[in-house]
Design a protein around this motif. Structure first.
Motif: not given
Length: 262
Positions: A22-31, A100-108
């Motif tokens: 999992q990631l703790r996120i604020h938002s996701i934007e497209s395009f 700050l979330q480098r471990k889960p980001l590597k998986q992503l």
């Protein structure tokens, strides 16, 4: 916690511990068209220990804010948008501060690569450790935000040192993988000519820097500071004039092969 109109720095360790699903996120934007090469899906993660005075998204600073999302859900969203990415687009992770979330980001990023999707990381270079280096190996384009070259002015702008930012840059240069620099031009704060020349001199021999992006300061996030009950300390500072942007770009062109004004 907000104290005297300022969001107090928090321990960000929990963001990188535990599950990598999992990631703790604020938002996701497209395009997105200003967050790396081509058309991109942009994931804005939650949590940042810098306190940039001009931050347009102060709501991303709180390490306990935002919401969790499964890595696989992000990958599935990217797959659905893949046809729009073309040859150069992909997924960019911005923030907040992604490291700050480098471990889960590597998986992503590993999962995105398995699906043939380009990865970009937009970071202030907050920290450099083995996990950071492993994430950078999975990063196709590093977009490194240099807030200021001068240590004293950097602390005035962000509250923290810039030493790790330059360590991240040095590691990326040694890795032989592409890097972009980003620099926000704030009148009276980050537009001093002597420090711009120092920045250029420092990076002029770097081979992996493909461009530097000059980002003009704006006031679009002021209302967010007010809504959060946080003091906005740059009141009265106007965005740089076109003349100032042009003059700054000319200085940077002495040292970088490509300068983009966004």
């Amino acid at each position: 916690m907000i104290k005297n109109g300022i969001l107090v720095s928090q321990d960000a360790t929990p963001l990188n511990e535990g599950t990598t699903d999992q990631l703790r996120i604020h938002s996701i934007e497209s395009f997105g068209t200003h967050d790396g090469p081509g058309i991109r899906m942009v994931v804005f993660v939650q949590g940042c220990q810098f306190r940039c005075l001009y931050c347009a998204n102060p709501d991303t600073m709180d390490v306990k804010g935002g919401s969790f999302i499964e890595i696989e859900e992000i990958v599935e969203r990217a797959i659905r948008q893949k046809r729009y990415f073309g040859k150069t687009g992909g997924v960019t992770v911005s923030g907040g501060e992604p490291l700050l979330q480098r471990k889960p980001l590597k998986q992503l990023f590993r999962r995105l690569h398995e699906e043939g999707i380009n990865t970009a990381l937009d970071t202030n270079g907050r920290l450099i450790d083995q996990q950071t280096k492993e994430l950078l190996e999975e990063t196709d384009v590093l977009m490194l935000d240099v807030k200021h070259f001068n240590e004293e002015w950097h602390r005035k702008l962000t509250g923290l040192s810039n030493k790790n930012t330059f360590k991240v840059a040095a590691h990326r240069e040694e890795s032989g993988k592409p890097m972009w620099l980003r620099y926000v031009l704030v009148p009276g704060w980050s537009d001093q000519e002597e420090h711009l020349h120092e920045l250029g001199q420092f990076f002029k021999d770097y081979k992996q820097i493909e461009r530097i992006e000059l980002l003009p300061y704006h006031m679009l996030g002021v209302h967010k500071w007010e809504a959060l009950g946080m003091e906005y300390k740059l009141k009265g500072i106007e965005p740089p004039t076109q003349q100032k942007l042009d003059a700054t770009a000319e200085i940077l062109r002495k040292y970088f092969k490509e300068v983009r004004v966004n």
